[in-house]
Design a protein around this motif. Structure first.
Motif, mmCIF file in Angstrom:
data_model
loop_
_atom_site.group_PDB
_atom_site.id
_atom_site.type_symbol
_atom_site.label_atom_id
_atom_site.label_comp_id
_atom_site.label_asym_id
_atom_site.label_seq_id
_atom_site.Cartn_x
_atom_site.Cartn_y
_atom_site.Cartn_z
ATOM 1 N N SER A 80 42.141 43.929 31.594
ATOM 2 C CA SER A 80 42.144 42.692 32.381
ATOM 3 C C SER A 80 43.545 42.332 32.854
ATOM 4 C CB SER A 80 41.567 41.537 31.558
ATOM 5 O OG SER A 80 42.377 41.271 30.432
ATOM 6 N N GLY A 81 43.586 41.521 33.909
ATOM 7 C CA GLY A 81 44.858 41.086 34.452
ATOM 8 C C GLY A 81 44.710 39.803 35.258
ATOM 9 N N LEU A 82 45.848 39.178 35.526
ATOM 10 C CA LEU A 82 45.891 37.923 36.275
ATOM 11 C C LEU A 82 46.821 38.111 37.469
ATOM 12 C CD1 LEU A 82 44.846 34.943 35.991
ATOM 13 C CD2 LEU A 82 47.068 34.426 34.960
ATOM 14 N N ILE A 83 46.425 37.580 38.628
ATOM 15 C CA ILE A 83 47.222 37.680 39.844
ATOM 16 C C ILE A 83 47.466 36.271 40.386
ATOM 17 C CG2 ILE A 83 47.361 38.620 42.179
ATOM 18 C CD1 ILE A 83 45.368 40.777 41.298
ATOM 19 N N LEU A 84 48.729 35.935 40.645
ATOM 20 C CA LEU A 84 49.111 34.665 41.254
ATOM 21 C C LEU A 84 49.746 34.939 42.610
ATOM 22 C CD1 LEU A 84 50.822 32.896 38.213
ATOM 23 C CD2 LEU A 84 48.433 32.734 38.936
ATOM 24 N N ARG A 85 49.395 34.109 43.587
ATOM 25 C CA ARG A 85 49.944 34.308 44.929
ATOM 26 C C ARG A 85 50.195 32.958 45.592
ATOM 27 N NH1 ARG A 85 47.867 38.408 49.710
ATOM 28 N NH2 ARG A 85 48.468 37.135 51.505
ATOM 29 N N GLN A 113 37.882 44.765 34.009
ATOM 30 C CA GLN A 113 37.217 46.045 34.213
ATOM 31 C C GLN A 113 36.664 46.519 32.864
ATOM 32 O OE1 GLN A 113 39.696 49.151 35.835
ATOM 33 N NE2 GLN A 113 37.963 50.166 36.823
ATOM 34 N N PRO A 114 35.363 46.345 32.622
ATOM 35 C CA PRO A 114 34.783 46.693 31.312
ATOM 36 C C PRO A 114 35.031 48.131 30.908
ATOM 37 C CG PRO A 114 33.233 45.424 32.632
ATOM 38 C CD PRO A 114 34.356 45.792 33.540
ATOM 39 N N ASN A 115 34.926 49.056 31.872
ATOM 40 C CA ASN A 115 35.138 50.475 31.591
ATOM 41 C C ASN A 115 36.285 50.987 32.459
ATOM 42 O OD1 ASN A 115 32.827 50.849 29.772
ATOM 43 N ND2 ASN A 115 31.610 50.445 31.609
ATOM 44 N N TRP A 122 34.583 46.518 38.479
ATOM 45 C CA TRP A 122 35.410 45.401 38.065
ATOM 46 C C TRP A 122 34.760 44.079 38.467
ATOM 47 C CZ3 TRP A 122 36.869 48.611 42.112
ATOM 48 C CH2 TRP A 122 36.903 48.020 43.377
ATOM 49 N N ILE A 123 35.146 43.046 37.746
ATOM 50 C CA ILE A 123 34.669 41.685 38.004
ATOM 51 C C ILE A 123 35.885 40.812 38.267
ATOM 52 C CG2 ILE A 123 33.421 39.705 37.054
ATOM 53 C CD1 ILE A 123 32.048 41.715 35.125
ATOM 54 N N GLU A 124 35.796 39.954 39.280
ATOM 55 C CA GLU A 124 36.923 39.084 39.609
ATOM 56 C C GLU A 124 36.471 37.644 39.759
ATOM 57 O OE1 GLU A 124 40.341 40.203 42.330
ATOM 58 O OE2 GLU A 124 39.347 38.684 43.576
ATOM 59 N N LEU A 125 37.225 36.733 39.162
ATOM 60 C CA LEU A 125 37.055 35.293 39.329
ATOM 61 C C LEU A 125 38.306 34.757 40.002
ATOM 62 C CD1 LEU A 125 35.679 34.387 35.783
ATOM 63 C CD2 LEU A 125 34.352 34.902 37.848
ATOM 64 N N ALA A 126 38.147 34.011 41.108
ATOM 65 C CA ALA A 126 39.306 33.599 41.895
ATOM 66 C C ALA A 126 39.186 32.154 42.350
ATOM 67 C CB ALA A 126 39.484 34.516 43.107
ATOM 68 N N SER A 150 33.213 37.797 42.199
ATOM 69 C CA SER A 150 32.868 39.015 42.931
ATOM 70 C C SER A 150 32.884 40.225 42.008
ATOM 71 C CB SER A 150 33.837 39.232 44.101
ATOM 72 O OG SER A 150 35.165 39.360 43.634
ATOM 73 N N VAL A 151 32.230 41.284 42.465
ATOM 74 C CA VAL A 151 32.202 42.557 41.747
ATOM 75 C C VAL A 151 32.506 43.672 42.746
ATOM 76 C CG1 VAL A 151 30.572 41.788 39.998
ATOM 77 C CG2 VAL A 151 29.712 42.823 42.101
ATOM 78 N N GLY A 152 33.023 44.792 42.256
ATOM 79 C CA GLY A 152 33.317 45.925 43.116
ATOM 80 C C GLY A 152 33.355 47.211 42.323
ATOM 81 N N LYS A 153 33.197 48.330 43.039
ATOM 82 C CA LYS A 153 33.185 49.627 42.353
ATOM 83 C C LYS A 153 33.440 50.743 43.352
ATOM 84 C CE LYS A 153 30.007 52.797 39.944
ATOM 85 N NZ LYS A 153 31.012 53.294 38.982
#
Length: 302
Positions: A80-85, A113-115, A122-126, A150-153
């Protein structure tokens, strides 16, 4: 000082404070290895900038914008990670200059990213926030805030799919532009060459939409269905100096986009896209549509 002047003064002060805060953030973070800076310049052509439901009233505009931003990433764990902009953007309308505006922008995103791995989903909350001040359109001055999941792969080294749902709230000096919307979207990216990616998206925007008309035949319809109505001086030049009506209705908008992203040397890229939008009001059945053509030059400084 009138109430409106006071509100405009407060909005202006908030915007300048946000811009100053961004500049301080950029200066203090310039020595951090995880901080990245970027600049974008965009050219946009909108065939229905006034969102008119009558084809004879549709007005086109060429819009130029420039944005500078700083991004900082934090690794919270292996997965997991955090992004600030934060950023500042100026948007200039060449035909309807009263719509030009300055914005202070902020974004925070948490990604998990669970795996772990290239093809792992990956799953993102923004969350996003924007304070906006127009050149000469008090109706539109205010702020926007949104939250999204959102989700993406990556399914292969060339194909990536994504999708999500978001909620947006806009608050302005006029109740016409006090809007709330729910957004649903799906995207696909396809790398057609090692250095070029073709992408497409479909978006459904469900909630408040602002239409604009100068036609007197719509007065009865507006009195029945519009949630808020106000004259819009910023578009008066399109109608012989007479300000048209801006009015808010519940509506659904579908947006279809196709674009191409081409990386260049030195952290630079060119992105071009075309979008079609189609809106229909829930109760009255009133519609508007149009297209947007966009070209963006992006530069990332490492």
């Amino acid at each position: 000082m009138s109430i409106r002047d006071l509100r405009c003064h407060v909005t202006r002060e908030r915007l300048f404070a946000a811009c100053a805060a961004f500049m301080l953030l950029a200066a203090s973070a310039s020595h951090a290895e995880s901080t990245r800076f970027g600049a974008d310049v965009e050219l946009l052509y909108d065939t229905n900038v006034n969102r008119a439901p009558i084809s004879s009233e549709e007005q086109s505009d060429t819009i130029v914008s420039a944005e500078g931003h700083a991004t900082r990433s934090y690794l919270l764990s292996y997965r997991s990670g955090l992004i600030l902009r934060g950023g500042v953007r100026f948007t200039g309308h060449t035909e309807y200059s009263d719509l030009s505006h300055l914005s202070a922008l902020g974004r925070i995103a948490y990604r998990y990213q669970p795996n772990p791995g290239y093809t792992g989903a990956w799953i993102e909350l923004a969350g996003n926030a924007e304070v906006r001040r127009h050149s000469d359109s008090d109706l539109r001055d205010g702020y926007l805030a949104s939250a999204a999941a959102s989700v993406g792969k990556y399914f292969t080294d060339r194909v990536r799919l994504g999708g999500g749902v978001g909620y947006e709230k806009r608050s302005s000096d006029s109740v016409v532009y006090d809007t709330t919307n729910t957004r649903y979207w799906g995207t696909i990216d396809y790398r057609i060459t090692p250095r070029a990616t073709l992408y497409g998206s479909v978006t459904l925007l469900d909630g408040d939409q602002v239409f604009n008309t100068a036609s007197p035949t719509y007065k009865g319809l507006l009195a029945t269905y519009a949630k808020a109505i106000e004259t819009d001086p910023a578009l008066a030049k399109a109608f012989g100096g007479t300000a048209p009506l801006a009015y808010r209705m519940e509506a659904e908008t579908f947006i279809y986009e196709l674009g191409l992203n081409v990386p260049l040397k030195g952290g630079q890229a060119i992105d071009v896209s075309a979008s079609l939008f189609d809106t229909k009001a829930d109760a009255s059945g009133q519609t508007y549509d149009g297209a947007m053509l966009r070209a963006v030059y992006m530069h990332r400084f490492h």
